[in-house]
Write a protein that holds these residues in place. Sequence first.
Motif, short mmCIF file in Angstrom:
data_model
loop_
_atom_site.label_atom_id
_atom_site.label_comp_id
_atom_site.label_asym_id
_atom_site.label_seq_id
_atom_site.Cartn_x
_atom_site.Cartn_y
_atom_site.Cartn_z
N SER A 103 0.82 -1.20 0.00
CA SER A 103 0.00 0.00 0.00
C SER A 103 0.86 1.25 0.00
CB SER A 103 -0.93 0.01 1.22
OG SER A 103 -0.17 0.05 2.42
N ILE A 104 0.21 2.35 -0.39
CA ILE A 104 0.82 3.67 -0.37
C ILE A 104 0.00 4.55 0.57
CG2 ILE A 104 1.42 5.71 -1.72
CD1 ILE A 104 1.44 3.85 -4.21
N ASP A 105 0.66 5.21 1.48
CA ASP A 105 0.02 6.21 2.35
C ASP A 105 0.45 7.58 1.85
OD1 ASP A 105 -0.85 7.97 4.27
OD2 ASP A 105 0.09 6.94 5.97
N ARG A 106 -0.41 8.21 1.06
CA ARG A 106 -0.04 9.48 0.45
C ARG A 106 0.07 10.60 1.48
NH1 ARG A 106 -4.51 10.24 -3.86
NH2 ARG A 106 -3.52 12.32 -3.99
N ALA A 107 -0.79 10.57 2.48
CA ALA A 107 -0.75 11.61 3.51
C ALA A 107 0.54 11.53 4.32
CB ALA A 107 -1.95 11.51 4.42
N GLY A 108 0.91 10.31 4.70
CA GLY A 108 2.13 10.11 5.48
C GLY A 108 3.37 9.96 4.63
N LYS A 109 3.20 9.88 3.28
CA LYS A 109 4.29 9.71 2.32
C LYS A 109 5.16 8.51 2.68
CE LYS A 109 5.88 13.33 0.21
NZ LYS A 109 6.49 14.62 -0.20
N THR A 110 4.47 7.36 2.79
CA THR A 110 5.17 6.10 3.04
C THR A 110 4.59 5.02 2.14
OG1 THR A 110 3.62 5.40 4.79
CG2 THR A 110 5.59 6.65 5.48
N THR A 115 4.17 0.71 2.31
CA THR A 115 4.27 -0.44 3.21
C THR A 115 4.42 -1.71 2.39
OG1 THR A 115 2.90 0.64 4.89
CG2 THR A 115 3.11 -1.75 5.03
N THR A 151 7.95 -0.47 6.50
CA THR A 151 7.46 0.82 5.99
C THR A 151 8.64 1.69 5.57
OG1 THR A 151 5.50 0.75 7.41
CG2 THR A 151 6.14 2.89 6.55
N SER A 203 9.71 5.57 3.96
CA SER A 203 9.28 6.94 3.69
C SER A 203 9.81 7.40 2.34
CB SER A 203 9.78 7.87 4.79
OG SER A 203 9.25 7.52 6.04
N ALA A 261 -4.54 3.72 -3.83
CA ALA A 261 -4.06 4.92 -3.14
C ALA A 261 -4.86 6.16 -3.53
CB ALA A 261 -2.59 5.14 -3.45
#
Length: 406
Positions: free
Chosen positions: A83-90, A92, A98, A100, A250
């Motif tokens: 997955s991509i966490d766009r808000a946290g810019k990470t 997984t 994880t 960054s 994402a």
Amino acid sequence: MSEALVVVGQGMAATRFVEELSKRALGRYAVIVIGAEPFRAYNRVMLSSLLAGEIAAADLELKPQDWWAGRGVTNLFGASVASIDRAGKTVTLENGATLSYAKLVLATGSHPIRLPKPGMDLPGVITFRTMGDVDAMLAEAQPGRRAVVVGGGLLGLEAAYGLAKSGAKVTLLHLMDRLMERQLDAPAAKLLLKAMEARGVEVLLGADTAAVEGDGRAETVRLTDGRAIPVDLVVCAVGVRPNADLARAAGLEANRGVLVDDAMGTSDPDIFALGECAEHRGVAYGLVEPAYQQAAILARRLSGDFSAAFAGAVLATNLKVAGVSLFSVGDFMGEGEGKETIVFDDPSAGIYKKLVVSDGRLVGSVLYGDAGDGLWHQALIREGASIEGFRDTLIFGRSVVESEAA
């Protein structure tokens, strides 16, 4: 301090991007390249040669470990991104790790397509896309065993040729009336069919697969006209679709592929995409050359050259199938008003050339058996160059044109 740049995907496009970036901004970014397959980046174009036993697996590797290390690149292979966490810019990974990023590049390639027909999920039915697929095919395709390849495009022809070279009895099924109909006209396709048959491949055109049948594994391929072909192995090679799954999950804008602008940027200003997973101006390119052009543009952009822009590519196919050189570019069919065709045909030598001319310019060509002038033709079309001064000798090749001009 170096910016964290994560590249998801470790194919030919990603490798070329890292190569181009290292020429321009070595040290500016701390680069991590993540690949799902348990190998370093390799040349997919050569998979059929591996299947045919013409080369070893090690010969496919694009760059050795010391090349990556010498550019300060962390190379993770056998690691899938979950997955991509766009808000946290990470991002997984599947293993829970994880990472960054300041900039993220998606180069996730394509998924092979399985026909939505009954039995396509049976054991003994394989797609042709990765080194893992080649290993599976070689395990099944022992000398004398019966293999059916569904699909008469590039992937299908490569699979059929490789299996035949390995000793399998191969039947190639193609729905259309000629092989590689998107890249070749009828005369060139007819020559290719004869070449495949000469290499031990039975070719059935106009063959529509209805189902794969068998008790626990593939045993028969049934066609819509009722014919039944006994098999030990079925290879489904009907094409690919862009792998935009991660991007969609994402929340990035996507159609067939991840939507990108002329800077290879997505709907997130810190995320970019290139290669087969990207869709630019409505086109998702499934070819290596446009991916390499995109890689160079993105590398320039991330190095500070904001004038770099990808305006699209002149579609060309330049390859070798079953040992035969092929090339096609532009409007090679030559249909419509104002278009002329120039043809050179030497069946005994296995050479066929067709040029399409309009308004004093080359607009398309097909080369079979002798594709040495292909890139020149592509450049003439891309530049819109006038051929009036050498129209009558163009069909005989660049060397003749240049010798007469000297």
